[in-house]
Design a protein around this motif. Structure first.
Motif: not given
Ligand SMILES: C[S@@+](CC[C@H](N)C(=O)[O-])C[C@H]1O[C@@H](n2cnc3c(N)ncnc32)[C@H](O)[C@@H]1O
Length: 181
Positions: A14, A34, A57, A102
């Motif tokens: 992805r 994130g 993140d 993502v």
């Molecule tokens: C499901 S993970 C996806 C990580 C990566 N983008 C991937 O596709 O593998 C979502 C990430 O977004 C971060 N996140 C969610 N909301 C956020 C925000 N408002 N600000 C910064 N980071 C955020 C979480 O800490 C997490 O590490």
């Protein structure tokens, strides 16, 4: 420590799809919201020459892993990883040519009106926002994409969507959003 090509091979499908979809150019200035373990950061940074990626993140474990993975890109000044929540991160306005996320749930959990308004202010003229998602079945992506598009349009973006079905019915989605004025 694995080299950059080994890291790229380990990148998930992805994230490769996301980076291809954005057609990252050597001069792009990107913000990833994130970034998780920083796989997309590695893929993006490998394509940059004069450009730069800032990835944030809010989870310390994730930024530590992303920092380790991208040590050489950070040393060269191509990538910056920050432990920060998007809502309060100190970021330059009208600077980024591409902003992307993502699988970050802020786009489909509740109303992200304030956050989307902020993204609009961070985009350089002509810049674009990309919202990527991956879901295990085709049922949820359509609902998610439709509600996210509605949110983005209400905040003054025009949107287009693309989808790709992977093995076992998994679906990748991308909404590309462009400010209308
Ligand atoms: C499901 S993970 C996806 C990580 C990566 N983008 C991937 O596709 O593998 C979502 C990430 O977004 C971060 N996140 C969610 N909301 C956020 C925000 N408002 N600000 C910064 N980071 C955020 C979480 O800490 C997490 O590490």
């Amino acid at each position: 420590m694995p080299d950059a090509s080994a890291q790229a091979l380990a990148a998930t499908y992805r994230q490769r799809w996301a980076v291809e979809t954005m057609a990252v150019a050597p001069h792009d200035r990107l913000l990833e919201i994130g970034c998780g373990r920083g796989v997309a950061v590695s893929l993006v940074a490998s394509r940059l020459v004069t450009g730069r990626i800032v990835a944030i993140d809010r989870a310390a474990t994730m930024t530590r892993l992303a920092t380790e993975r991208n040590a050489s890109h950070i040393r060269s000044g191509t990538a910056e990883i920050r432990l920060a929540e998007f809502e309060s991160a100190d970021l330059p306005t009208r600077y980024f040519t591409k902003i992307f996320a993502v699988n970050v749930n802020l786009f489909w959990l509740g109303a992200a009106t304030r956050q989307i308004h902020r993204m609009r202010n961070l985009l350089a003229p002509g810049g674009r926002l990309y919202v990527f998602g991956e879901r295990p079945t085709s049922a949820h992506p359509v609902a998610n994409v439709t509600s996210t598009e509605r949110l983005l349009r209400a905040q003054g973006f025009s949107t287009t969507r693309s989808m790709e079905v992977r093995g076992q019915g998994r679906v990748l989605t991308c909404i590309t959003a462009t400010p209308t004025s």
